[in-house]
Enzyme design. Structure first.
Site, PDB file in Angstrom:
ATOM      1  N   CYS A  23     -14.216   1.784  -1.516  1.00 10.05           N
ATOM      2  CA  CYS A  23     -13.758   2.463  -2.746  1.00 10.05           C
ATOM      3  C   CYS A  23     -13.677   3.978  -2.618  1.00 10.05           C
ATOM      4  O   CYS A  23     -12.666   4.581  -2.993  1.00 10.05           O
ATOM      5  CB  CYS A  23     -14.695   2.158  -3.906  1.00 10.05           C
ATOM      6  SG  CYS A  23     -15.541   0.592  -3.853  1.00 10.05           S
ATOM      7  N   CYS A  48     -18.598   0.240  -0.092  1.00  8.83           N
ATOM      8  CA  CYS A  48     -17.955   1.070  -1.123  1.00  8.83           C
ATOM      9  C   CYS A  48     -17.966   2.548  -0.733  1.00  8.83           C
ATOM     10  O   CYS A  48     -16.931   3.211  -0.757  1.00  8.83           O
ATOM     11  CB  CYS A  48     -18.664   0.864  -2.453  1.00  8.83           C
ATOM     12  SG  CYS A  48     -18.015   1.909  -3.756  1.00  8.83           S
ATOM     13  N   GLU A  78      -2.919  -1.415  -1.496  1.00  9.23           N
ATOM     14  CA  GLU A  78      -3.386  -0.030  -1.673  1.00  9.23           C
ATOM     15  C   GLU A  78      -3.048   0.813  -0.447  1.00  9.23           C
ATOM     16  O   GLU A  78      -2.536   1.936  -0.570  1.00  9.23           O
ATOM     17  CB  GLU A  78      -4.898  -0.013  -1.928  1.00  9.23           C
ATOM     18  CG  GLU A  78      -5.258  -0.559  -3.303  1.00  9.23           C
ATOM     19  CD  GLU A  78      -6.753  -0.523  -3.618  1.00  9.23           C
ATOM     20  OE1 GLU A  78      -7.099  -0.604  -4.791  1.00  9.23           O
ATOM     21  OE2 GLU A  78      -7.578  -0.434  -2.674  1.00  9.23           O
ATOM     22  N   TYR A  89      -5.449  -6.662  -2.524  1.00  5.21           N
ATOM     23  CA  TYR A  89      -5.888  -5.330  -2.921  1.00  5.21           C
ATOM     24  C   TYR A  89      -5.712  -4.328  -1.766  1.00  5.21           C
ATOM     25  O   TYR A  89      -5.099  -3.283  -1.918  1.00  5.21           O
ATOM     26  CB  TYR A  89      -7.388  -5.341  -3.227  1.00  5.21           C
ATOM     27  CG  TYR A  89      -7.859  -5.794  -4.578  1.00  5.21           C
ATOM     28  CD1 TYR A  89      -8.243  -4.871  -5.540  1.00  5.21           C
ATOM     29  CD2 TYR A  89      -8.005  -7.137  -4.874  1.00  5.21           C
ATOM     30  CE1 TYR A  89      -8.754  -5.275  -6.763  1.00  5.21           C
ATOM     31  CE2 TYR A  89      -8.525  -7.554  -6.098  1.00  5.21           C
ATOM     32  CZ  TYR A  89      -8.894  -6.617  -7.037  1.00  5.21           C
ATOM     33  OH  TYR A  89      -9.401  -7.014  -8.237  1.00  5.21           O
ATOM     34  N   HIS A 144      -1.533  10.651 -30.166  1.00 11.19           N
ATOM     35  CA  HIS A 144      -0.145  10.985 -29.879  1.00 11.19           C
ATOM     36  C   HIS A 144      -0.015  12.442 -29.436  1.00 11.19           C
ATOM     37  O   HIS A 144      -0.662  13.307 -30.016  1.00 11.19           O
ATOM     38  CB  HIS A 144       0.690  10.764 -31.149  1.00 11.19           C
ATOM     39  CG  HIS A 144       2.146  10.982 -30.928  1.00 11.19           C
ATOM     40  ND1 HIS A 144       2.932  10.080 -30.239  1.00 11.19           N
ATOM     41  CD2 HIS A 144       2.962  12.017 -31.281  1.00 11.19           C
ATOM     42  CE1 HIS A 144       4.174  10.540 -30.194  1.00 11.19           C
ATOM     43  NE2 HIS A 144       4.211  11.705 -30.802  1.00 11.19           N
ATOM     44  N   GLU A 186      -1.333   5.129 -26.276  1.00 10.47           N
ATOM     45  CA  GLU A 186      -1.110   4.771 -27.681  1.00 10.47           C
ATOM     46  C   GLU A 186      -0.268   3.498 -27.809  1.00 10.47           C
ATOM     47  O   GLU A 186      -0.320   2.810 -28.832  1.00 10.47           O
ATOM     48  CB  GLU A 186      -0.464   5.919 -28.452  1.00 10.47           C
ATOM     49  CG  GLU A 186       0.958   6.243 -28.065  1.00 10.47           C
ATOM     50  CD  GLU A 186       1.534   7.396 -28.906  1.00 10.47           C
ATOM     51  OE1 GLU A 186       1.508   7.284 -30.139  1.00 10.47           O
ATOM     52  OE2 GLU A 186       2.008   8.389 -28.323  1.00 10.47           O
ATOM     53  N   LYS A 236     -11.282   5.420   0.199  1.00  9.09           N
ATOM     54  CA  LYS A 236      -9.941   4.934  -0.193  1.00  9.09           C
ATOM     55  C   LYS A 236      -9.403   5.737  -1.367  1.00  9.09           C
ATOM     56  O   LYS A 236      -8.276   6.213  -1.344  1.00  9.09           O
ATOM     57  CB  LYS A 236     -10.044   3.447  -0.506  1.00  9.09           C
ATOM     58  CG  LYS A 236      -8.796   2.721  -0.910  1.00  9.09           C
ATOM     59  CD  LYS A 236      -8.419   2.800  -2.350  1.00  9.09           C
ATOM     60  CE  LYS A 236      -9.479   2.464  -3.348  1.00  9.09           C
ATOM     61  NZ  LYS A 236      -9.742   1.057  -3.524  1.00  9.09           N
TER      62      LYS A 236
HETATM   63  P1  NDP Z   1      -7.431 -10.210  -0.859  1.00  3.90           P
HETATM   64  O1  NDP Z   1      -8.088 -11.520  -0.941  1.00  3.90           O
HETATM   65  O2  NDP Z   1      -7.230  -9.390  -2.082  1.00  3.90           O
HETATM   66  O3  NDP Z   1      -5.979 -10.395  -0.207  1.00  3.90           O
HETATM   67  C1  NDP Z   1      -5.824 -10.990   1.061  1.00  3.90           C
HETATM   68  C2  NDP Z   1      -4.346 -11.000   1.385  1.00  3.90           C
HETATM   69  O4  NDP Z   1      -4.176 -11.409   2.736  1.00  3.90           O
HETATM   70  C3  NDP Z   1      -3.545 -11.952   0.529  1.00  3.90           C
HETATM   71  O5  NDP Z   1      -2.312 -11.360   0.230  1.00  3.90           O
HETATM   72  C4  NDP Z   1      -3.369 -13.159   1.452  1.00  3.90           C
HETATM   73  O6  NDP Z   1      -2.180 -13.863   1.211  1.00  3.90           O
HETATM   74  C5  NDP Z   1      -3.249 -12.471   2.793  1.00  3.90           C
HETATM   75  N1  NDP Z   1      -3.585 -13.307   3.938  1.00  3.90           N
HETATM   76  C6  NDP Z   1      -4.692 -14.040   4.129  1.00  3.90           C
HETATM   77  N2  NDP Z   1      -4.645 -14.652   5.328  1.00  3.90           N
HETATM   78  C7  NDP Z   1      -3.473 -14.305   5.898  1.00  3.90           C
HETATM   79  C8  NDP Z   1      -2.830 -14.624   7.115  1.00  3.90           C
HETATM   80  N3  NDP Z   1      -3.399 -15.433   8.011  1.00  3.90           N
HETATM   81  N4  NDP Z   1      -1.614 -14.083   7.367  1.00  3.90           N
HETATM   82  C9  NDP Z   1      -1.041 -13.263   6.465  1.00  3.90           C
HETATM   83  N5  NDP Z   1      -1.587 -12.929   5.288  1.00  3.90           N
HETATM   84  C10 NDP Z   1      -2.789 -13.438   5.014  1.00  3.90           C
HETATM   85  O7  NDP Z   1      -8.234  -9.428   0.272  1.00  3.90           O
HETATM   86  P2  NDP Z   1      -8.309  -7.902   0.655  1.00  3.90           P
HETATM   87  O8  NDP Z   1      -8.667  -7.887   2.087  1.00  3.90           O
HETATM   88  O9  NDP Z   1      -7.086  -7.183   0.219  1.00  3.90           O
HETATM   89  O10 NDP Z   1      -9.536  -7.389  -0.226  1.00  3.90           O
HETATM   90  C11 NDP Z   1     -10.792  -8.050  -0.150  1.00  3.90           C
HETATM   91  C12 NDP Z   1     -11.548  -7.888  -1.426  1.00  3.90           C
HETATM   92  O11 NDP Z   1     -12.022  -6.566  -1.533  1.00  3.90           O
HETATM   93  C13 NDP Z   1     -10.718  -8.109  -2.693  1.00  3.90           C
HETATM   94  O12 NDP Z   1     -10.678  -9.446  -3.061  1.00  3.90           O
HETATM   95  C14 NDP Z   1     -11.439  -7.267  -3.700  1.00  3.90           C
HETATM   96  O13 NDP Z   1     -12.408  -8.066  -4.318  1.00  3.90           O
HETATM   97  C15 NDP Z   1     -12.106  -6.184  -2.889  1.00  3.90           C
HETATM   98  N6  NDP Z   1     -11.387  -4.904  -3.057  1.00  3.90           N
HETATM   99  C16 NDP Z   1     -11.322  -4.332  -4.298  1.00  3.90           C
HETATM  100  C17 NDP Z   1     -10.641  -3.152  -4.481  1.00  3.90           C
HETATM  101  C18 NDP Z   1     -10.544  -2.552  -5.842  1.00  3.90           C
HETATM  102  O14 NDP Z   1     -11.338  -2.908  -6.696  1.00  3.90           O
HETATM  103  N7  NDP Z   1      -9.576  -1.659  -6.100  1.00  3.90           N
HETATM  104  C19 NDP Z   1      -9.984  -2.473  -3.369  1.00  3.90           C
HETATM  105  C20 NDP Z   1     -10.098  -3.159  -2.135  1.00  3.90           C
HETATM  106  C21 NDP Z   1     -10.777  -4.320  -1.989  1.00  3.90           C
HETATM  107  P3  NDP Z   1      -2.048 -15.006   0.083  1.00  3.90           P
HETATM  108  O15 NDP Z   1      -1.938 -14.300  -1.225  1.00  3.90           O
HETATM  109  O16 NDP Z   1      -0.816 -15.697   0.477  1.00  3.90           O
HETATM  110  O17 NDP Z   1      -3.280 -15.843   0.204  1.00  3.90           O
END
Ligand code: NDP
Length: 463
Positions: free
Chosen positions: A47, A42, A181, A177, A452, A457, A50
């Protein structure tokens, strides 16, 4: 048997530090091992840096809006190294704060890697340390999918903060995510961004209306999103990287055309970002010296974060439950309170609010419409939504829209979910989340007097 510590924590990230400090407050003798910078993902590569980049990426929008309010904004330019230096300085400041907090709490810090040698003993650097209870809080790391040829050419989100120069053209693989982002951050900072996703829309798992809103908004802002990707291949070329994409139901055909129905070839700088999920950091822990069980690549724990070995606990991303910093902090404190305090205080995973810091921002608490229908049946679910241009955008005549949505159970009138896409969504939903967590009804929302003029709201005036 006497142990060196009442509790030893492996990992100095959000969950580990929270647990160690709380256990020490309860009077426990606590040690903590962290070989790297304090604060974990984080603070160091998640976090915090980022969100600072998110702020940086919003300035072009603010310059544009300023003109509508009579401000003339002169020449502007963005200098990546200045931002990176400032962010790294802030991260170092936070590392120092964590160090101070641990020093003051009486937790003994070991700046080494820790590895089990048996169920009560750890090798920590050159030392051998015993503990009555051990907490594993070592977090996770980005995964690099092995089905993408050339993936070793791609960086991960860990690396983005160390790029000496801003990528001019970047391909981001992943629609979760991190991918979404960083697509918005880099686009806001001026990079040309192409995002590759497997689904039809980004952010699978969230409410479909919100996904559609952000997906469309990101495209309108100029981010190219290629959906339904099936196969990605990354090749190094003289001018950078070539990313060849095949979309579902089609055969790959390399072409100069940047995009066609079935395939696309995208050129980018030396940077393509794999944002395809994260996996627990299990390597090098010596878990095979213990009876700790691994399920689906993560440490298996019960409702009290206890592993298969009753005195060994695990919290945070290493358990791969809800991988969010505030959740890890809660889990860590719960272990400390349960083991050294006044007894169990189990956290609820039911209504955890979350935000995705895309532009526009999304934040959500509780059930989305589809999830609510699945749980309670369509006949028992009613939704209310409002899509509007917030007052801020009227004078500059910017088309950006805000979307708010409530999911309500008809039979109980309970608000099951509150969702928002728009400016300050995280700040607004954090407050709404208290009401949802307390079981507020739609009637309670309606009985609340509006502030308001505000965007928030709308949450108490939807009909
Ligand atoms: P996520 O699990 O959110 O997303 C992974 C993405 O990668 C999905 O879109 C998935 O597609 C895709 N994917 C997986 N494998 C492949 C592949 N072989 N080829 C192409 N696409 C692929 O993971 P992140 O890495 O984005 O984030 C990890 C975790 O970190 C999150 O789950 C969250 O808990 C935490 N996080 C939280 C944040 C916040 O609170 N703002 C910010 C950043 C991270 P598909 O949908 O098709 O499976």
């Amino acid at each position: 048997m006497t142990y060196d510590f009442d509790m030893f924590v492996i990992g100095g990230g959000s969950g580990g530090i929270a647990a160690a400090r709380r256990a020490a407050e309860h009077g426990a003798r606590v040690g903590l091992a962290e070989a790297s910078r304090l604060g974990g993902t984080c603070v160091n590569r998640g976090c915090v840096p980022k969100k600072l980049m998110v702020y940086a990426s919003h300035f072009p929008d603010q310059f544009e809006a300023a003109a509508g309010y009579g401000w003339a904004v002169g020449d502007r330019s963005f200098h990546w190294p200045t931002l990176m230096t400032a962010i790294n300085g802030e991260v170092s400041r936070l590392n120092g704060i964590y160090q101070n907090m641990l020093d003051k709490s009486g937790v003994q810090l070991f700046r080494h890697h820790a590895q089990f040698t048996d169920e009560h003993t750890l090798a920590v650097g050159d030392a051998t340390i015993t503990a009555a209870k051990i907490l594993i809080a070592v977090g996770g790391q980005p995964t690099r999918p092995d089905d993408i040829p050339g993936i070793d050419q791609a960086i991960t989100s860990d690396d983005i903060f160390h790029l000496p120069e801003q990528p001019q053209r970047i391909v981001i693989i992943g629609g979760g995510y991190i991918g979404s982002e960083f697509a918005c951050i880099l686009h806001g900072l001026g990079s040309e961004v192409t995002q590759l996703i497997r689904a039809d829309k980004i952010l699978r798992g969230f409410d479909d209306d919100l996904r559609a809103e952000i997906h469309g908004a990101m495209q309108r802002r100029g981010i190219k999103i290629i959906d339904h990707i099936e196969q990605v291949t990354i090749n190094k070329s003289d001018s950078g990287l070539t990313v060849k994409v095949t979309r579902r139901g089609s055969e790959a055909s390399e072409s100069e055309a940047s995009e066609s129905e079935e395939s696309a070839t995208v050129f980018c700088d030396v940077v393509s970002l794999a944002a395809t999920g994260r996996s627990p950091n299990l390597q090098g822990l010596g878990l095979d010296c213990t009876g700790v069980e691994i399920k689906q690549g993560a440490i298996a724990v019960d409702a009290h974060h206890r592993t298969a070995v009753p005195h060994i606990f695990a919290v945070g991303d290493v358990t791969d439950r809800v991988n969010l910093t505030p959740v890890a902090v809660r889990e860590g404190r719960e272990v400390a309170d349960t083991e050294f305090g006044d007894g169990p205080s189990p956290m609820s995973y039911d209504t955890i609010p979350t935000a995705v810091f895309t532009t526009p921002e999304m934040s959500t608490v509780g059930l989305g419409e589809a999830a609510a229908i699945e749980k309670f049946g369509a006949a028992d679910i009613q939704t209310f939504s409002s899509r509007f241009r917030s007052m801020y955008y009227t004078l500059p005549d910017i088309k950006t829209k805000t979307l708010m949505k409530l999911v309500v159970q008809k039979s109980t009138d309970r608000v099951l979910g509150a969702h928002m896409v728009g400016d300050h969504a995280a700040e607004i939903i954090q407050g709404i989340a208290i009401a949802v967590k307390m079981g507020a009804t739609k009637t309670d929302f309606d009985a609340t007097v509006a502030i308001h003029p505000s965007s928030a709201e709308e949450f108490v005036t939807m009909r």
